[in-house]
Design an enzyme around this catalytic site. Structure first.
Site, short mmCIF file in Angstrom:
data_model
loop_
_atom_site.label_atom_id
_atom_site.label_comp_id
_atom_site.label_asym_id
_atom_site.label_seq_id
_atom_site.Cartn_x
_atom_site.Cartn_y
_atom_site.Cartn_z
N ASP A 1 50.54 -27.47 -121.48
CA ASP A 1 50.54 -27.06 -122.88
C ASP A 1 49.18 -27.46 -123.45
O ASP A 1 48.40 -28.17 -122.81
CB ASP A 1 51.69 -27.72 -123.65
CG ASP A 1 52.17 -26.86 -124.82
OD1 ASP A 1 51.36 -26.05 -125.32
OD2 ASP A 1 53.33 -26.98 -125.22
N ALA A 2 48.87 -26.99 -124.64
CA ALA A 2 47.52 -27.09 -125.18
C ALA A 2 46.97 -28.52 -125.11
O ALA A 2 47.50 -29.43 -125.74
CB ALA A 2 47.50 -26.59 -126.62
#
Length: 754
Positions: A311-312
Site C-alpha cells: 500500500d502507499a
C-alpha cells in the site's frame, strides 16, 4: 530433455518480415510465460530488475497537451530511462479517448527508451466503476453486496475491466476483500460488509468479472480486461477503534476462519493477478514485514503466482511509522524478504536495493523472485505482444448497455427497511404535493422525480443546509443549521407528504489519509440536526418517507421510530436519484438486503450477526436487545412465504452431502425478487462456534402466486473450522440449518455429521 529445451530457447530465431535479425526468446509469444520470464530475467541488470519493483504516480509529471501530445515534466523522463514496474493513474482526468492516446504514447516512450523494451503496468482503482473521468459511474462496493446478486456483480466488474483496458489501464487496486464490522471506520463502503461468505461470493464474482474470466492456466491470457489487485491482506477492517492505521489485534482462529476466505477464494477460485498488503499489523507483526502472511500463507499454502504490491509508501513506513526497522534500508530488506514485490510510490525503500545487494549479495535471490512475478503478470496481460490500445474501440466506454447496467445495479441494491401501513409505493395519480427535502438532496433530485412520477404529482425541493464545510481533508461539522432546518419545516407544512434525504456523505465517511486527513468517527449517530429535522417534520402530522444515503452504518433510532417508510440507498450510481424515484413510485419493486447488521448504538459493537452464541446471552441496561435491523433484512412491495422445508437425509457422511430445499411463494399482488438465505449452526464444537453462519443464498424472481423450489447443497467443506490445535477440523455432531429472508430466519431442519 530439459537441457535440450534450454538450448532450443537460446537458439530461438524468428525472422521478422523485411529483417534478418534474431528476436529474443522473451519476445516469442509461442513460448510459455515462465520460459519468457526466465529468458528476460537472465538479460536484465540489477538496476533494471529493481525498477520493475517500483511504481510512481502519474501526477509527478505526465501530461497530455492541447494538441494531444505527451509531455513529461520534472524528473519523469529520467525515472523512465530503464523501465518501470508501474505507473498509477496516468490520464485519470482525461476522457477515455484522450487517456488512451496518452497511455499509448507513454508506453511507446517507455518501450523505446529502455534497453530491453519492457512495457509498464498502468494502474487505476475502482470504487464507483473505473476511478477516471468519462467511465460509467456505478454505486459503491457495499451496494454490490446489498444486491446479493452474483451475476449482476460479475457483469458490473466485467464493464469495469473492459472500460479500464480501453483507456489503456492494466491493473486496478480493487476490489476490497476486507471484512468490515466496525462502522466507525470511514472506508466501510469500499468493502462488501460484515459477513465472510457473502464477501467471498462477491469477491469471486468481482475478480472473475474485472479479469474477463481469466482462468489461470498456462495457456490463458488476459488481453481485453485488466488484472485485479485484491486488498488489503489481511485484517485491515479490524483496526482498533475503527481508525485508519490503528493496530490490529485479532484471534488467529478468526483470522483463518473469517478473514482469510475471501482472499483465498480470490487467489484459488478467481486467479487474481495481484494482492495488496494491509497498512496495518496482525498482533504486532507489520503486514508488510510478515513473511508468514505474504509468503507462507499466500504463496506456499494457496499457490499465488501474481505479485504483491505495497500500500502507499508502506515499505518505507516500516521504518518511520511502524517503527519495526532501524533504517530505511532495513525496512526495504524486511519488505523484500517478507514477499512485497512492488513498492508503491516510495522513494525511500526499494530505491536502496542496488547498493544493498553490493553489501549483501544474498538479496539477489529475492529481487529475482519479485521482478519475475511482476514480469509474469505483464506477459499474462499481453503487454509484450500488444502494448498499445486500439483507439477505435474506445467508443465502447459508457455504452448504452453499461449505463443500463448501472441503473439495474442501483435498483437491485436499494433496501426497503421499513414500510409502515404500506406507505410505499407512492401514487403517481394522487395530485398531491410532495416535498423533497434534506441535506442529502442532490442537484438533480427534483428533475428525476418529475421524470418518473409524471404530471400527476407536484414537487417542491430544498436542501436546507449542508452537513459540513466540505473540506476534503478535515471537514468541520456545520453547526449553523437552525435557519435551514426551520426553512425545511416551513416548506413541509405546505406539502401533503415529505421525502427526507438524510444520512451521510463523502465528507462524513471517507479514507483518513496518512497524517493530514480524517475520515473515521467515534459515533454512529447521524451528524448535526438530522434527527431533530426528522422529529420536527413528523410533528406536522403528515407522512414522512426517509431516503437514507450513507457510506457507513448509522444508528438511526429516531429515523426508525419516526419515519413511515425508510429506503436505504447507501451510495448509488450516477443514476441514483432516478433509481430512488423508481422505487418510491413503484416502477421497481425493492429487493436489496442488508450486508451488515444495523445496531441501536455504538455501545453494542462488535455486533455482527455471526458472533459466538454466548455473546447474545446478555443485553444492556436500559436498551432494547437486538439490532435495529438484522443482517440480511430487506422488505418488498410483495410478500413471500417459505414452506415445505426439507432435508434429503438426517445424517451426512464425511465424504457425502445433504440437500436442503424450500418452497418460496409470492403471496402478494405484484412480481418481486427475494433473496433466500441459508444459515448453518454448529451446535457443539471443540471450540466455541459462531451463533450461525451464512452458507448459501439465491436471488429469485417470482410472479404473483408463483412458487419456486430453492435447493442448497451442504458439503463437508462448508463445516470445516480451525480446531483446538489450530488445524482444520471437520467435527462429527449436530448441525441446525435455518432458511429464510434474513439472518433471523426461523424455519429450521437438522442433521448429524457422522
Amino acid at each position: 530433455m530439459k537441457k535440450h529445451r534450454t538450448v532450443l530457447l537460446a537458439l530461438t530465431v524468428l525472422l521478422v518480415p523485411g529483417l534478418s535479425r534474431a528476436v529474443e526468446p522473451y519476445k516469442n509469444a509461442s513460448l510459455t510465460v515462465d520460459e519468457r520470464v526466465a529468458d528476460l530475467l537472465a538479460r536484465m541488470t540489477l538496476e533494471e530488475k529493481v525498477l520493475q519493483m517500483r511504481m510512481f504516480h502519474a501526477n509527478r509529471g505526465i501530461r497530455l497537451n492541447k494538441d494531444d501530445q505527451m509531455e513529461l515534466k520534472g524528473d519523469t523522463a529520467e525515472r523512465l530511462t530503464n523501465g518501470m514496474g508501474g505507473i498509477k493513474n496516468p490520464g485519470e482526468a482525461l476522457t477515455p479517448l484522450r487517456a488512451a492516446k496518452l497511455n499509448n504514447q507513454l508506453q511507446k516512450h517507455i518501450i523505446e527508451n529502455s534497453r530491453l523494451g519492457i512495457p509498464t503496468l498502468f494502474v487505476t482503482e475502482s470504487y464507483n466503476g473505473v476511478d477516471a473521468h468519462g467511465c460509467t459511474v456505478f454505486g459503491r462496493p457495499i451496494n454490490l453486496a446489498a444486491s446479493w446478486n452474483r451475476e449482476l456483480v460479475r457483469a458490473v466488474w466485467d464493464v469495469i475491466g473492459r472500460e479500464a483496458r480501453l483507456r489503456g489501464m492494466h491493473m486496478c487496486h480493487s476490489p476490497e476483500a476486507d471484512i468490515i464490522r466496525d462502522p466507525r471506520f470511514g472506508r466501510m463502503s469500499e468493502a462488501l460488509g460484515e459477513d465472510t461468505y457473502l464477501t467471498t461470493q462477491m469477491i469471486l464474482a468481482s475478480v472473475l468479472g474485472v479479469q474477463g474470466g481469466y482462468g489461470g492456466a498456462e495457456k490463458d491470457r488476459n488481453t481485453t480486461h485488466i488484472g485485479a489487485v485484491v486488498k488489503h491482506f489481511a485484517g485491515y477492517g479490524q483496526v482498533q477503534g475503527g481508525t485508519n492505521f490503528a493496530a490490529i489485534d485479532i484471534s488467529p482462529r478468526v483470522l483463518i476462519d473469517e478473514i482469510f476466505p475471501p482472499f483465498k477464494a480470490a487467489v484459488r477460485g478467481a486467479h487474481a493477478l495481484g494482492i495488496m498488503a494491509s497498512h496495518g499489523d496482525i498482533n504486532g507483526v507489520a503486514s508488510h514485514a510478515n513473511r508468514w502472511l505474504l509468503t507462507e500463507v499466500l504463496r506456499n499454502q494457496w499457490g499465488f503466482k501474481g505479485y504483491v504490491v505495497s500500500d502507499a509508501n508502506d515499505v518505507a513506513r516500516l521504518h518511520f511509522f511502524m517503527k519495526v526497522a532501524e533504517t530505511p534500508e532495513a525496512a526495504a530488506e524486511l519488505g523484500l524478504k517478507a514477499g512485497v514485490d512492488l513498492d508503491l510510490y516510495s522513494d525511500d525503500a526499494y530505491v536502496y536495493l542496488p547498493d544493498m545487494v553490493k553489501k549483501d549479495p544474498s538479496l539477489m535471490e529475492y529481487i529475482d523472485r519479485s521482478a519475475g512475478y511482476i514480469l509474469r503478470v505483464k506477459f499474462i496481460l499481453g503487454l509484450f505482444d500488444q502494448p498499445y490500445n486500439p483507439l477505435d474501440e474506445v467508443v465502447e466506454v459508457r455504452s448504452d448497455a453499461s449505463l443500463a447496467l448501472a441503473r439495474t445495479f442501483d435498483e437491485e441494491s436499494i433496501i426497503l427497511l421499513k414500510n409502515q401501513d404500506n406507505r410505499l409505493p407512492l401514487d403517481k395519480t394522487s395530485g398531491k404535493k410532495i416535498a423533497l427535502l434534506g441535506p442529502l438532496l442532490a442537484d438533480d433530485t427534483q428533475a428525476a422525480f418529475e421524470k418518473i412520477a409524471g404530471p400527476g404529482v407536484r414537487f417542491v425541493s430544498d436542501k436546507g443546509f449542508r452537513l459540513t464545510d466540505d473540506n476534503r481533508q478535515r471537514p468541520t461539522l456545520n453547526t449553523d443549521t437552525e435557519a435551514g432546518v426551520q426553512k425545511l419545516v416551513d416548506i413541509a407544512k405546505d406539502a401533503d407528504l415529505t421525502v427526507l434525504f438524510v444520512g451521510g456523505d463523502f465528507f462524513t465517511s471517507k479514507e483518513a489519509f496518512f497524517g493530514w486527513a480524517l475520515g473515521d468517527r467515534d459515533s454512529l449517530d447521524p451528524v448535526g440536526q438530522q434527527d431533530d429535522l426528522v422529529k420536527r417534520i413528523k410533528a406536522l402530522g403528515k407522512p414522512v418517507v426517509v431516503v437514507l444515503k450513507h457510506r457507513r452504518t448509522l444508528s438511526i433510532n429516531v429515523i426508525a421510530e419516526q419515519a413511515d417508510a425508510i429506503v436505504d440507498c447507501w451510495d448509488l450510481s450516477e443514476f441514483g436519484e432516478e433509481s430512488i424515484a423508481k422505487v418510491l413510485f413503484g416502477d421497481v419493486c425493492p429487493s436489496g438486503k442488508l450486508p451488515v447488521t444495523v445496531p441501536r448504538t455504538i455501545g453494542q459493537l462488535p455486533f455482527h450477526y455471526s458472533q459466538k452464541e454466548i455473546n447474545y446471552k446478555k443485553g444492556y441496561l436500559f436498551t432494547e436487545p437486538g439490532p435495529l435491523y438484522p443482517f440480511g433484512h430487506g422488505l418488498s412491495y410483495t410478500t413471500f412465504s417459505y414452506d415445505n422445508l426439507k432435508i434429503s437425509s438426517p445424517t451426512m457422511e464425511r465424504d457425502g452431502q445433504v440437500v436442503v430445499s424450500v418452497d418460496v411463494t409470492n403471496t402478494g399482488k405484484r412480481a418481486g425478487k427475494e433473496v433466500v438465505q441459508l444459515y448453518v449452526k454448529d451446535e457443539i464444537g471443540q471450540v466455541m462456534r459462531p451463533n450461525k453462519e451464512l452458507k448459501g443464498f439465491e436471488k429469485i424472481e417470482l410472479q404473483p402466486g408463483e412458487t419456486k423450489n430453492v435447493a442448497f447443497t451442504i458439503t463437508p467443506d462448508m463445516l470445516v473450522f480451525t480446531g483446538l490445535e489450530m488445524e482444520p477440523v471437520l467435527e462429527a455432531g449436530a448441525y441446525t440449518v435455518l432458511v429464510g429472508p434474513s439472518s433471523e430466519a426461523k424455519k429450521s431442519v437438522a442433521f448429524r455429521l457422522n
